[in-house]
Motif scaffolding. Sequence first.
Motif, mmCIF file in Angstrom:
data_model
loop_
_atom_site.group_PDB
_atom_site.id
_atom_site.type_symbol
_atom_site.label_atom_id
_atom_site.label_comp_id
_atom_site.label_asym_id
_atom_site.label_seq_id
_atom_site.Cartn_x
_atom_site.Cartn_y
_atom_site.Cartn_z
ATOM 1 N N GLU A 33 49.177 52.336 7.948
ATOM 2 C CA GLU A 33 49.928 52.670 6.744
ATOM 3 C C GLU A 33 51.021 53.695 6.974
ATOM 4 O O GLU A 33 51.951 53.791 6.181
ATOM 5 C CB GLU A 33 48.966 53.203 5.674
ATOM 6 N N SER A 34 50.909 54.470 8.052
ATOM 7 C CA SER A 34 51.839 55.577 8.259
ATOM 8 C C SER A 34 52.913 55.213 9.269
ATOM 9 O O SER A 34 52.608 54.685 10.350
ATOM 10 C CB SER A 34 51.087 56.816 8.744
ATOM 11 N N PRO A 35 54.192 55.497 8.948
ATOM 12 C CA PRO A 35 55.263 55.228 9.924
ATOM 13 C C PRO A 35 55.212 56.160 11.118
ATOM 14 O O PRO A 35 55.761 55.842 12.176
ATOM 15 C CB PRO A 35 56.539 55.454 9.100
ATOM 16 N N SER A 36 54.558 57.321 10.986
ATOM 17 C CA SER A 36 54.507 58.276 12.085
ATOM 18 C C SER A 36 53.425 57.941 13.104
ATOM 19 O O SER A 36 53.201 58.697 14.042
ATOM 20 C CB SER A 36 54.259 59.692 11.542
ATOM 21 N N SER A 37 52.717 56.810 12.927
ATOM 22 C CA SER A 37 51.697 56.425 13.895
ATOM 23 C C SER A 37 52.303 55.855 15.171
ATOM 24 O O SER A 37 51.620 55.701 16.174
ATOM 25 C CB SER A 37 50.745 55.394 13.271
ATOM 26 N N THR A 38 53.592 55.544 15.159
ATOM 27 C CA THR A 38 54.261 55.037 16.350
ATOM 28 C C THR A 38 54.496 56.191 17.318
ATOM 29 O O THR A 38 55.093 57.202 16.959
ATOM 30 C CB THR A 38 55.604 54.389 15.988
ATOM 31 N N VAL A 39 54.020 56.040 18.550
ATOM 32 C CA VAL A 39 54.100 57.103 19.545
ATOM 33 C C VAL A 39 54.749 56.551 20.809
ATOM 34 O O VAL A 39 54.441 55.437 21.255
ATOM 35 C CB VAL A 39 52.692 57.652 19.872
ATOM 36 N N GLU A 40 55.645 57.350 21.364
ATOM 37 C CA GLU A 40 56.262 56.969 22.622
ATOM 38 C C GLU A 40 55.263 57.147 23.760
ATOM 39 O O GLU A 40 54.499 58.106 23.797
ATOM 40 C CB GLU A 40 57.508 57.817 22.885
ATOM 41 N N VAL A 41 55.284 56.216 24.690
ATOM 42 C CA VAL A 41 54.396 56.282 25.850
ATOM 43 C C VAL A 41 54.972 57.263 26.867
ATOM 44 O O VAL A 41 56.164 57.224 27.185
ATOM 45 C CB VAL A 41 54.232 54.881 26.476
ATOM 46 N N ALA A 42 54.129 58.158 27.367
ATOM 47 C CA ALA A 42 54.574 59.161 28.333
ATOM 48 C C ALA A 42 54.777 58.517 29.703
ATOM 49 O O ALA A 42 53.998 57.655 30.125
ATOM 50 C CB ALA A 42 53.552 60.289 28.424
ATOM 51 N N ARG A 43 55.825 58.957 30.381
ATOM 52 C CA ARG A 43 56.156 58.446 31.717
ATOM 53 C C ARG A 43 56.309 59.602 32.692
ATOM 54 O O ARG A 43 56.592 60.727 32.299
ATOM 55 C CB ARG A 43 57.437 57.614 31.688
ATOM 56 N N ASN A 44 56.146 59.290 33.960
ATOM 57 C CA ASN A 44 56.404 60.243 35.027
ATOM 58 C C ASN A 44 57.220 59.562 36.115
ATOM 59 O O ASN A 44 57.756 58.463 35.904
ATOM 60 C CB ASN A 44 55.088 60.810 35.585
ATOM 61 N N GLU A 45 57.330 60.198 37.257
ATOM 62 C CA GLU A 45 58.154 59.640 38.325
ATOM 63 C C GLU A 45 57.618 58.311 38.830
ATOM 64 O O GLU A 45 58.386 57.472 39.308
ATOM 65 C CB GLU A 45 58.241 60.638 39.483
ATOM 66 N N GLN A 46 56.297 58.105 38.752
ATOM 67 C CA GLN A 46 55.704 56.856 39.236
ATOM 68 C C GLN A 46 55.735 55.734 38.198
ATOM 69 O O GLN A 46 55.446 54.589 38.525
ATOM 70 C CB GLN A 46 54.252 57.093 39.665
ATOM 71 N N GLY A 47 56.081 56.044 36.949
ATOM 72 C CA GLY A 47 56.096 55.030 35.895
ATOM 73 C C GLY A 47 55.316 55.508 34.681
ATOM 74 O O GLY A 47 55.517 56.626 34.206
ATOM 75 N N ILE A 48 54.414 54.664 34.192
ATOM 76 C CA ILE A 48 53.592 55.024 33.041
ATOM 77 C C ILE A 48 52.582 56.085 33.462
ATOM 78 O O ILE A 48 51.842 55.907 34.432
ATOM 79 C CB ILE A 48 52.860 53.799 32.465
#
Length: 643
Positions: free
Chosen positions: A546-561
Amino acid sequence: MGIQSWLGLWFGLTLPAIILMYMFKRKYVDTTVPSGLLWERVLRNLEANRPWQRLQNRLLLWLQLLVAALLVFALMQPFMKVSGGGSAHMVIVADTSGSMSAQIGPDGSEETSTRLDLMKERIQDYVKEQGRRSDITLLSIGASPVTLTSRETDRSVIDQALDGLQPYYGPAAYRETLSLASALTREASDAEVVIFTDSYWKQDTVPIAFQVPVSVEKIQGEQPYNAAIEQFGISAKSDGGKAAYTGVAVLSTNASNASTVEVNLYGDEQLLTSRELKLEPQQKLTESFTGLPFAEVYRLELAQDDGYAADNESFAFGLAHGTSRVLLLTSGNLFLEKALQLSGAEVTRITTTESGVKNDDGDEASEQPDADSQAPPVPDGEFDLLVMDGSIPAEFKQGKWAELTAKTPLWTIGGEGTKVGSKGGRPVLSKHPITSYVSLSGVYFGTLIEQSPAWGEPVMKLGDQPIVFAGLEGGRPRLSYSFLLQDSDLPLSPEFPVMVSNTLAWMTSGKGSGLGRYVAGAQADIPIASDTTKAAWIPKSGLALESPSSTVEVARNEQGISSVQIVPEVPGLYAFEQQNEAGDKLNYWLAVTADPHEADWTVNQELPITQLFQARNPRRIKNRRMRKGQGRKRMGQVPSCHG
């Protein structure tokens, strides 16, 4: 015009006191008598005194009454409502913690309004009335202080920032946000801080010093009714060789009287049972649900809505098949087989020999081999873990066996490679699920096998020699021991069953179970497949949908995900979905809960604030508005505050 302190009216008692003084003042009246010169002084004292006399028009009386009235008026601290009469710099702190999502009572403008909705309106009104000529800095309380606007004069930008406010359900950074507001106004010549909050803060006894005026706008309304699921879990027990599942839930309510709630229990979104439970005030109810079938995800919900939706659902995860099915290829290792069985695994053993293979009864395998290899057929059914102990004949690396190896978590012990001697040294263990409660202290290792698998990293070392590798290949867990159990006394160590149990739990965790339950905004360790190219948090149930703020960006580093992810800030059920170049997807379930403190409305905390300032412009009169159910509270000069 308004009054800040009605206590000043007590000083108004001086007005009748002054009048009484004049009424009781002695007044001598001329009286004619035949004689009595010797008694003249006595007669004057006895006869000429008239205490209750009519007041006369005396200038001194009116001057004294005027001075007393002015003192009373000053003590009442009058003010004038002036549009745009605020400070040059106004710092507004907006409380967006989880408790602000609670619905307000009848005092609200709409039945579905929340404290957060009311706060937005109050801030907009305040900025229009008191901040017309002020630079506005808007801060919100989240996992850390969030600066939404900085010395902004464009009111449309401020309104847009207010419209975007969403509740944060994790542990809120109350103290950090107040500290930032204090730092922004330190040494300011004309600034003020206004805090909009419901005052349900965590206890904090160390005050934060401000050098500018600070005021608090309370956003509460009537306290809403709330029924909460405080805990929920699933356990599995073996019943005659078949797994039996039991759910246990703990519920509570803030109602002052007994109330009835309807709870529904779902398994993979199929309704399993529904009950009506009676909740007593100030008590917690423990309810059990027995005889449940297996489900990958269990969901317990309160059927009716209440004033706080964040604790109306709870999730738990089941283990596939009840017990993990393990296929063990070994030339003979009783310690390993018994340790797997003690960990709750159903072990199917295939004994490998130089000439071929034997089944778990010890007879030579007589089944018709696969057409594309000389190995025996793969046993029927699905397996959660494949264990290869020692050297495995080449025929087990072809055909259907190769397909089984590719799609099943694999644990290899020993195997092929150059054998080297152990150099000894202190065991070095990395933080990993298989190293929990393990130290390897005093364990002897003889011959080691040089390995460097591309899919994993060493999680156990002996000095600088890797002895255990762990990782993911094709999204499936992989574990490799660089030694044979026969070349070590590890099977004799009391830590060996613990290592096997940890290994079984970690390697079968992606098979029909979730990653667990986390508080919103927390960090989670997530297994990332080496070939993953894309990943995303997918909301599946609860407030997350129900909440639009539930979308979260996936954290990445130098190796990828990155394998360390920040979980979403909205309670609910999520799937962490991974995808490789071939389009294959792998999901891990994860339940997000709200900070339980945000549902505790029993104590209305005072904010930990100390003011250390002298008014630079004492003639500037500030607005102190009072509304029913809400008020603006002026903090004392140097108060003793307890948060």
